[in-house]
Write a protein that holds these residues in place. Structure first.
Motif, PDB file in Angstrom:
ATOM      1  N   GLY A 200       0.791  -1.223   0.000  1.00 32.52           N
ATOM      2  CA  GLY A 200       0.000   0.000   0.000  1.00 32.52           C
ATOM      3  C   GLY A 200       0.824   1.275   0.000  1.00 32.52           C
ATOM      4  N   ASP A 201       2.063   1.218   0.532  1.00 33.21           N
ATOM      5  CA  ASP A 201       2.887   2.430   0.590  1.00 33.21           C
ATOM      6  C   ASP A 201       3.798   2.576  -0.626  1.00 33.21           C
ATOM      7  N   ASN A 202       3.639   1.692  -1.612  1.00 35.53           N
ATOM      8  CA  ASN A 202       4.445   1.771  -2.839  1.00 35.53           C
ATOM      9  C   ASN A 202       3.718   2.666  -3.832  1.00 35.53           C
ATOM     10  N   GLU A 203       4.118   3.931  -3.882  1.00 39.28           N
ATOM     11  CA  GLU A 203       3.422   4.906  -4.723  1.00 39.28           C
ATOM     12  C   GLU A 203       3.475   4.536  -6.199  1.00 39.28           C
ATOM     13  N   ARG A 206       1.153   1.581  -6.854  1.00 40.32           N
ATOM     14  CA  ARG A 206      -0.260   1.979  -6.934  1.00 40.32           C
ATOM     15  C   ARG A 206      -0.567   2.616  -8.276  1.00 40.32           C
ATOM     16  N   GLU A 207       0.361   3.443  -8.764  1.00 39.12           N
ATOM     17  CA  GLU A 207       0.153   4.107 -10.049  1.00 39.12           C
ATOM     18  C   GLU A 207       0.094   3.100 -11.184  1.00 39.12           C
ATOM     19  N   SER A 210      -3.087   1.095 -11.146  1.00 35.71           N
ATOM     20  CA  SER A 210      -4.246   1.896 -11.559  1.00 35.71           C
ATOM     21  C   SER A 210      -4.351   1.997 -13.076  1.00 35.71           C
ATOM     22  N   ARG A 218     -10.180  -3.815  -8.478  1.00 42.95           N
ATOM     23  CA  ARG A 218      -9.219  -3.343  -7.483  1.00 42.95           C
ATOM     24  C   ARG A 218      -9.902  -3.211  -6.126  1.00 42.95           C
ATOM     25  N   ARG A 220      -8.858  -2.187  -1.881  1.00 44.83           N
ATOM     26  CA  ARG A 220      -7.865  -1.820  -0.859  1.00 44.83           C
ATOM     27  C   ARG A 220      -8.093  -2.640   0.406  1.00 44.83           C
ATOM     28  N   LEU A 225      -2.785  -3.189  -1.780  1.00 45.47           N
ATOM     29  CA  LEU A 225      -3.711  -2.946  -2.880  1.00 45.47           C
ATOM     30  C   LEU A 225      -3.872  -4.274  -3.594  1.00 45.47           C
ATOM     31  N   THR A 227      -5.600  -6.588  -6.543  1.00 38.95           N
ATOM     32  CA  THR A 227      -6.198  -6.497  -7.873  1.00 38.95           C
ATOM     33  C   THR A 227      -6.498  -7.897  -8.389  1.00 38.95           C
TER      34      THR A 227
END
Length: 390
Positions: A200-203, A206-207, A210, A218, A220, A225, A227
């Protein structure tokens, strides 16, 4: 202000002609709106009479700022027009274009009527400003309604997809419930699917997740995250996932029938733990390529017990000697007893390998030559370093 009263009467009488002209202009590019004007002409004429009264009222006070629509009937009506536009799957740009057509036609008729009544120049200018400002306000209300409906629809759709995802990942996902939830969420049930996990803290992760196509669900969860990717084993899908998730630190669970997705989640969770512990380093990690490591490490407590029992002959050594002999034994097992390969693997002299293997045979005794013992030692040693308690 008698002239303004006359102007209102004159323009109101022209309303049917104005609306018919607008309809004719809309036929080619916006036939739906043209048909609407034909079918609802009487009601639109009545509504437009209110617009004319508002136009005259505002034009009477050019020194004041044009009042906003506020929360009045006009705003509600035109917001609902925008909402209907979205619900019917039409583009809002078409609606706004139709408003502009109506504004041009309306101003031509208003200006002609004003000239016939010899309206003063300052009032004429005020009328022009008011016509287009009012149309801008009505357009803004419709756009706001359209965007609100779009936002509401997106939230509702995401809520239904979340509900479906939770159901698919639970142990209560009977086929009838899944089919019903999938229909509500407008999701085609695939033959197989896999769970993808990203911290969850891997920006960046997450991008990248998405950006996966809309067939993916998806969800949370605390720290993760999740999927659900349909048909991950389909033609080209694995290569696509590898490209799409590179750099995300993602774990791709095993491809399973949809009703087995909880199993894919559990496998992915074990795989994610092995990645955090640096026992797996692929990017992304495909769990089905590391099933041996996953099986061995599924319960670290059992693995620690196994290592303690298998490596008990090394307990009398100090930490340094125990580490050297454990590493040598692991390499010897992996290379099927090839001492030259062990020497190359560990970057040591072949005589050093022979010395260490001699010590290992002394410590373990004849059991080191037993195939079953070697298989157990391989299980204990070959998938990552021994635990700290070994």
């Amino acid at each position: 202000m008698a002239r303004l009263g006359e102007l209102e009467t004159k323009v109101s009488r022209r309303l049917p002609a104005i609306l018919n002209e607008v309809r004719d202009l809309l036929v080619e590019q916006h036939p739906d709106y043209a048909a609407f004007l034909t079918e609802e002409l009487a009601e639109v004429v009545t509504a437009s009479a209110g617009f004319v009264r508002r136009l005259i009222s505002v034009a009477e006070s050019p020194e004041n700022e044009l009042p906003g629509l506020g929360s009045g009937v006009e705003q509600v009506v035109f917001e609902e027009i925008g909402r209907t536009q979205y619900r019917q799957g039409r583009r809002v740009t078409s609606l706004l274009a139709a408003y502009r057509v109506g504004a041009r036609v309306a101003w031509r008729h208003v200006s002609e009527a004003a000239l016939e009544l010899d309206v003063p120049a300052e009032l004429f200018a005020s009328l022009a400003t008011t016509v287009f400002a009012l149309v801008d306000q009505l357009s803004e209300s419709s756009l706001q309604g359209y965007l609100q409906e779009q936002s509401d629809a997106v939230r509702a759709r995401e809520s239904l997809r979340d509900e479906l995802s939770e159901l698919l990942l639970s142990d209560r996902a009977d086929q009838a419930a899944v089919r019903s939830a999938a229909v509500r969420a407008d999701w085609r049930i695939p033959k197989s699917a896999a769970v993808v996990l990203v911290e969850g803290d891997n920006e960046l992760g997450r991008e990248l997740v998405s950006r996966l196509d809309d067939t993916c669900l998806r969800l949370r969860r605390p720290g993760l995250l999740v999927t659900i990717v349909p048909d991950p084993a389909g033609p080209g899908r694995r290569a696509w996932l590898a490209r799409a998730l590179r750099g995300a630190g993602a774990v791709v669970g095993a491809s399973v029938p949809v009703d087995r997705l909880p199993a894919s989640l559990r496998i992915a969770e074990v795989t994610a733990r092995l990645r955090r512990d640096h026992l797996l380093s692929d990017d992304p990690v495909f769990a089905d390529e590391h099933l041996d490591a996953i099986i061995v490490h599924r319960d670290d407590r059992l693995l620690d017990v196994l290592r303690r029992r298998c490596l008990a002959p090394l307990d009398e050594l100090n930490d340094s000697a125990r580490e050297r002999l454990s590493t040598t034994l692991t390499s010897w097992l992996l290379h099927l007893g090839d001492r030259k390969a062990v020497a190359e693997d560990l970057h040591i002299h072949p005589q050093t390998v022979s010395y260490r293997l001699g010590r290992l045979h002394t410590l373990f005794g004849p059991q080191l030559d037993d195939p079953a013992t070697r298989a157990t030692l391989m299980l204990a040693l070959a998938w990552g370093p021994p635990g700290s308690d070994s």
